[in-house]
Write an enzyme that holds these catalytic residues in place. Sequence first.
Site, PDB file in Angstrom:
ATOM      1  N   GLY A  13    -136.775  -6.597  92.492  1.00 55.81           N
ATOM      2  CA  GLY A  13    -137.518  -5.557  91.784  1.00 55.81           C
ATOM      3  C   GLY A  13    -139.004  -5.880  91.749  1.00 55.81           C
ATOM      4  CE1 TYR A  65    -128.457   3.662  86.340  1.00 51.80           C
ATOM      5  CE2 TYR A  65    -130.115   4.412  84.777  1.00 51.80           C
ATOM      6  CZ  TYR A  65    -129.162   4.685  85.744  1.00 51.80           C
ATOM      7  OH  TYR A  65    -128.907   5.989  86.117  1.00 51.80           O
ATOM      8  CB  THR A  66    -135.773   1.027  85.937  1.00 49.60           C
ATOM      9  OG1 THR A  66    -135.569   1.043  87.349  1.00 49.60           O
ATOM     10  CG2 THR A  66    -135.820  -0.413  85.448  1.00 49.60           C
ATOM     11  CE1 TYR A 129    -134.927   1.508  81.356  1.00 53.85           C
ATOM     12  CE2 TYR A 129    -136.757   2.404  80.095  1.00 53.85           C
ATOM     13  CZ  TYR A 129    -136.223   1.414  80.903  1.00 53.85           C
ATOM     14  OH  TYR A 129    -136.997   0.338  81.240  1.00 53.85           O
ATOM     15  CE  LYS A 133    -134.975  -2.743  79.386  1.00 53.07           C
ATOM     16  NZ  LYS A 133    -134.674  -3.844  80.355  1.00 53.07           N
TER      17      LYS A 133
END
Length: 288
Positions: A13, A65-66, A129, A133
């Site tokens: 990444g 997971y973005t 998301y 997080k």
Amino acid sequence: MSKPKIIVTGANGQLGKELQVASSSFPQFEFIFLSKEELPIENADVVKKIFSDKQPLFCINCAAYTAVDKAESEKEKAFLINAEAVGILGKACASVNAKFIHISTDYVFDGSSSTPLKETDSTNPVNIYGESKLLGEMKAFEYCKETMVIRTSWVYSEFGNNFVKTMIRLMKERESLNVINDQTGSPTYAADLAKAILEIIAGKKFTPGIYNYSNEGEITWYQFAIAIKELTASPCVVHPISTSQYPTPAKRPQYSLLDKAKIKEIYDINIPQWKASLVACISRLNTK
């Protein structure tokens, strides 16, 4: 005598790649860079075996997971990678007495603030998301007391997919662009964050807790785009628009400027201004 080992997950990444670049300046450590294929962090057995074999001093978790919009329809996957797997890593760190540095996000906040966000401010994610997080942060601390969570925002780099590279490409392809001008924050050059993390590890002082990190300054996405346009001398016309004119599956926080006083005070870190870092990144992209 063997060098202390540092495991880096999500090595392919943006931040993982920048840590690979920065690692050459820290020869006192042995870095073990693992991609999601080499270390699927959601697989407890694989994680346990690698940590048991390598006995790292630190684990830097860059795996995430973005896909913010996709997360709205892939909730289970987002929570698996961003929350459950973080608990697995935390447990593995604790089992070998490793310290855990976990990367989180400004999206744990709802964007209703009008002053820079402190680590102690109330969290209230407005999308899946952000929820995933936030749960990941909690699991990191639950399973590993020696955890440092770094919340960051608007990450970009010469690697991977990000706003800067997308803007440069679109400005070559189109005569005009619309960019949101009512979401405020500060970008984070992943190279700066990578250097800060490695300086913290090398500094021998480790204070667990939550820390904010982004480049200095305050801008909107539109102002960010204008700076990219100027630095690349693009003739593309950039128009400011409101969030309501650009609907997305996931809601975004309108204000997510992070207060960096804590990380600067505790670790004596010098954080570059966003514009200087953007210049550095574009110059690196130009030499590719």
